[in-house]
Each structure stands twice: as C-alpha cells, then as structure tokens.
Motif scaffolding. Structure first.
Motif, PDB file in Angstrom:
ATOM      1  N   PRO A 273       0.832  -1.208   0.000  1.00 53.18           N
ATOM      2  CA  PRO A 273       0.000   0.000   0.000  1.00 53.18           C
ATOM      3  C   PRO A 273       0.865   1.256   0.000  1.00 53.18           C
ATOM      4  CG  PRO A 273      -0.011  -1.028   2.153  1.00 53.18           C
ATOM      5  CD  PRO A 273       0.658  -1.995   1.229  1.00 53.18           C
TER       6      PRO A 273
ATOM      7  N   ASP B  89      -0.342   8.469   1.015  1.00 56.47           N
ATOM      8  CA  ASP B  89      -0.035   9.723   0.330  1.00 56.47           C
ATOM      9  C   ASP B  89       0.102  10.882   1.313  1.00 56.47           C
ATOM     10  OD1 ASP B  89      -2.571  10.679   1.008  1.00 56.47           O
ATOM     11  OD2 ASP B  89      -3.448  10.235  -0.964  1.00 56.47           O
TER      12      ASP B  89
ATOM     13  N   HIS C 229      -3.634   3.933  -0.173  1.00 53.06           N
ATOM     14  CA  HIS C 229      -4.016   3.423  -1.486  1.00 53.06           C
ATOM     15  C   HIS C 229      -3.600   1.956  -1.557  1.00 53.06           C
ATOM     16  CE1 HIS C 229      -4.838   7.468  -3.218  1.00 53.06           C
ATOM     17  NE2 HIS C 229      -3.963   7.831  -2.286  1.00 53.06           N
ATOM     18  N   TRP C 230      -4.585   1.074  -1.677  1.00 54.63           N
ATOM     19  CA  TRP C 230      -4.310  -0.357  -1.672  1.00 54.63           C
ATOM     20  C   TRP C 230      -4.324  -0.945  -3.080  1.00 54.63           C
ATOM     21  CZ3 TRP C 230      -2.904  -3.352   2.389  1.00 54.63           C
ATOM     22  CH2 TRP C 230      -3.090  -2.838   3.677  1.00 54.63           C
TER      23      TRP C 230
ATOM     24  N   GLU D  46      -4.375  -1.700  -9.564  1.00 55.90           N
ATOM     25  CA  GLU D  46      -3.779  -0.613  -8.799  1.00 55.90           C
ATOM     26  C   GLU D  46      -4.686   0.610  -8.785  1.00 55.90           C
ATOM     27  OE1 GLU D  46       0.568  -0.050  -8.830  1.00 55.90           O
ATOM     28  OE2 GLU D  46       0.548  -1.342 -10.601  1.00 55.90           O
ATOM     29  N   ASP D  47      -5.633   0.672  -9.725  1.00 56.30           N
ATOM     30  CA  ASP D  47      -6.537   1.815  -9.819  1.00 56.30           C
ATOM     31  C   ASP D  47      -7.938   1.292 -10.080  1.00 56.30           C
ATOM     32  OD1 ASP D  47      -7.908   4.113 -10.265  1.00 56.30           O
ATOM     33  OD2 ASP D  47      -6.609   4.870 -11.861  1.00 56.30           O
TER      34      ASP D  47
END
Length: 330
Positions: free
Chosen positions: A197, A200, A206-207, A223-224
């Motif tokens: 992860p 930010d 953000h995993w 990833e997104d």
C-alpha cells in the motif's frame, strides 16, 4: 662477561660496559640487515611477501634501533600487509609507526588506506588530515583524501535513503494500526511481486488489490479501481463489472507483529537489510504475542462483498487478515 649478568643488573666494570656496547652494536647491525633483506623480498614479488614480513618482524624484535628507524620498519610491514589484504594488521602496524614517529607520512598514508579498506571512513579521513597538516602538498594523501570524501558522501546518501525508507514503512504501519487493519503473511508475491500500500501526503491509504479468477486459473492485479478497461484475456466478455460478485476469505491467516510488518514493507528497498528498527522494537515485542493468534478459530470461509461498502470497510472486517495486499475472488 655481560652475557652472564643477571637480568636487571647494572654493568660494574669497563669490560662489562664494552661487552654491552658490542652486543648492542651487533643487534643494531642485525636489525638493519633484516630490514634490508625484507625490502629485497618485497621487490621480489608476492610469493616472497611472507618472508619480507618475517624479516621486518625479526628486525623489530631486536629492539636495537631508534624510534624513527623502527617506525620505518613498522610502516614497511604495514605496506606488505596492505598488499596481502591484511588490513587489520596493516592498520595496527601503521598506528605503531605513527606512535614512534609522528612525522612518518607514509605511516599516515598507509593507516588511511587500511582504514578505508576496513570501511572506517571517519578514521581514514582523520589520518589523511593529520598527514596533510604536516605536508599539505603531498599528492598521494590529497588523492586518497578525495576518494575518502567521495565514499563518505556515498555513505551519507545511502543512510539518508535507508532512513527515508524506514520512515515510510513505519508511517504505513502506523496508518494501518490507526485504521484497525490486520496484516498477515504475503500470500501472492509470485503474482504481485513486492507491491504494498501507499500512504499519500494527505494520509490516505491506497491499496493495490489482486483479483483471483479460480474458474479460469487467472488473476488480475488492480492498482486503480477507477480503471474499468476490459480484461484482455476475457474474449467472451464474461467478467464484466455488472456480472461478477466479489468475495474475500475470512477467518484465515495469522496477524503479524509490528516488527514483522515493517520488515515486509522494507523488502525491495535500500533498507531491506535492517534487522532493528529503533523505537518500535519494544512495541513490536509486545504486540507479537497477540498478533501470532489466528483469527480463524472457527475455520475459514468466503464472504460476499457488499458493493455498497468501501474497500476500507471491507478490510476492517474482524476476521479479515490481509495477506500482504487484499486478495478478492470474483
């Protein structure tokens, strides 16, 4: 005769004094001859270096020369030890040479080289500076000093990178703890590599997520989540967003301690070699006894994901131990 005198006794007669002078002269002559013999062996090449060291050692053991002359022999032996890669012995010999003659520039140079080879950069820099204080124009010392400064700069940059990686890993662990998440052993690294992860600047996690398609023995690494492009291998367009359900495995895995999680997050970074992590060591030991218990005492099962819930809410489920990164199965 002086040779028959008891140890510590003072000479009483002119004959005894003459004998002592003669013995001293013989020992001095022997020491000088051994020194020259050692120098010859050095010139003969590597096969004779051990013989050179033996000659220098025997010359020193005569204890018949002045401090300045003995300093030179120690310095010569240091030179041979450097050539042989005996850096610890070379440093010791150089230091002895400096003690006997603080103006022996070669001794300072060889002490600096030995220290550099032993990765003692601060000590190496100090020997160079002391030598240059006596002779600021010494070219060899200047060049060596520049090399050492370069190595020191490289080390400082490396230490800064290690510190940055460790701070980032600790920040991740802190954010995970704050969110009440449980991290277990990474299970899918053959598919995901060392992905982890990302925290930010706004302290948002953000995993990356792995989707495991058991029916077709395939996987997809996301990833997104906002990227809804079709799967390249799904030729029949079966796995569309509207046609799949997601499940996670609950009640399996063992929670890692803080220390273990930090170690995992450092994999693939310049800090991967670290074995201790500073202030967190005590916390890691305290948490490990609790973390080693499995949350799956009643066995594991697949739980359907309510799509109205956020990923964060799913990850906080009491029986969900994240296997390094989240793994979901459509």
């Amino acid at each position: 005769m002086a040779l028959l005198m008891e140890k510590g006794a003072e000479p009483q007669t002119e004959s005894e004094l003459a004998d002592l002078d003669a013995i001293s002269a013989l020992k001095e002559s022997a020491a000088l001859e051994l020194k020259e013999e050692g120098n010859k062996y050095v010139k003969m090449g590597k096969k004779h270096y051990s013989e050179a060291i033996n000659c220098y050692t025997r010359a020193i053991n005569q204890k018949a020369l002045s401090d300045t002359e003995t300093s030179l022999i120690f310095s010569n032996r240091a030179h041979v030890n450097l050539l042989l890669g005996n850096y610890g012995r070379a440093l010791s010999d150089s230091e002895e040479a400096i003690k006997l003659s603080p103006t022996n520039l070669k001794a300072f140079y060889r002490a600096a080289k030995a220290s550099l080879s032993l990765n003692k950069l601060v000590e190496a820099r100090d020997f160079c500076e002391k030598g240059l204080n006596q002779n600021p124009d010494n070219v060899e010392l200047k060049k060596l000093c520049e090399l050492i400064d370069s190595k020191i700069s490289e080390r400082q940059q490396h230490e800064a990178q290690v510190s940055k990686a460790l701070t980032a890993a600790k920040g991740l662990v802190s954010a995970i703890e704050d969110r009440g998440l449980k991290i277990g052993k990474a299970m899918f690294q053959e598919l995901t590599g060392l992905k982890k992860p990302i925290l930010d600047k706004d302290h948002i996690l953000h995993w990356p997520v792995l989707l495991l398609y058991a029916e077709v023995m395939s996987s997809d690494f996301i990833e997104d989540f906002y990227n809804s492009a079709p799967l390249p291998w799904d030729k029949e367009n079966v796995y569309t967003r509207d046609s799949i359900e997601l499940y996670y495995e609950a009640g399996s895995g063992v929670c890692l301690s803080k220390k273990e999680i930090i170690s995992n997050f450092l994999q693939g970074t310049v800090a991967s070699h670290l074995e201790t992590y500073g202030d967190d060591e005590t916390d890691a030991v305290k948490s490990s006894s609790k973390g080693m218990a499995s949350v799956g005492e009643g066995g594991s099962k697949w739980v359907k994901v309510n799509e109205r819930r956020t990923l964060h809410a799913v990850l906080r489920e009491p029986k969900f131990v994240i296997p390094g990164i989240p793994g979901l199965s459509p």
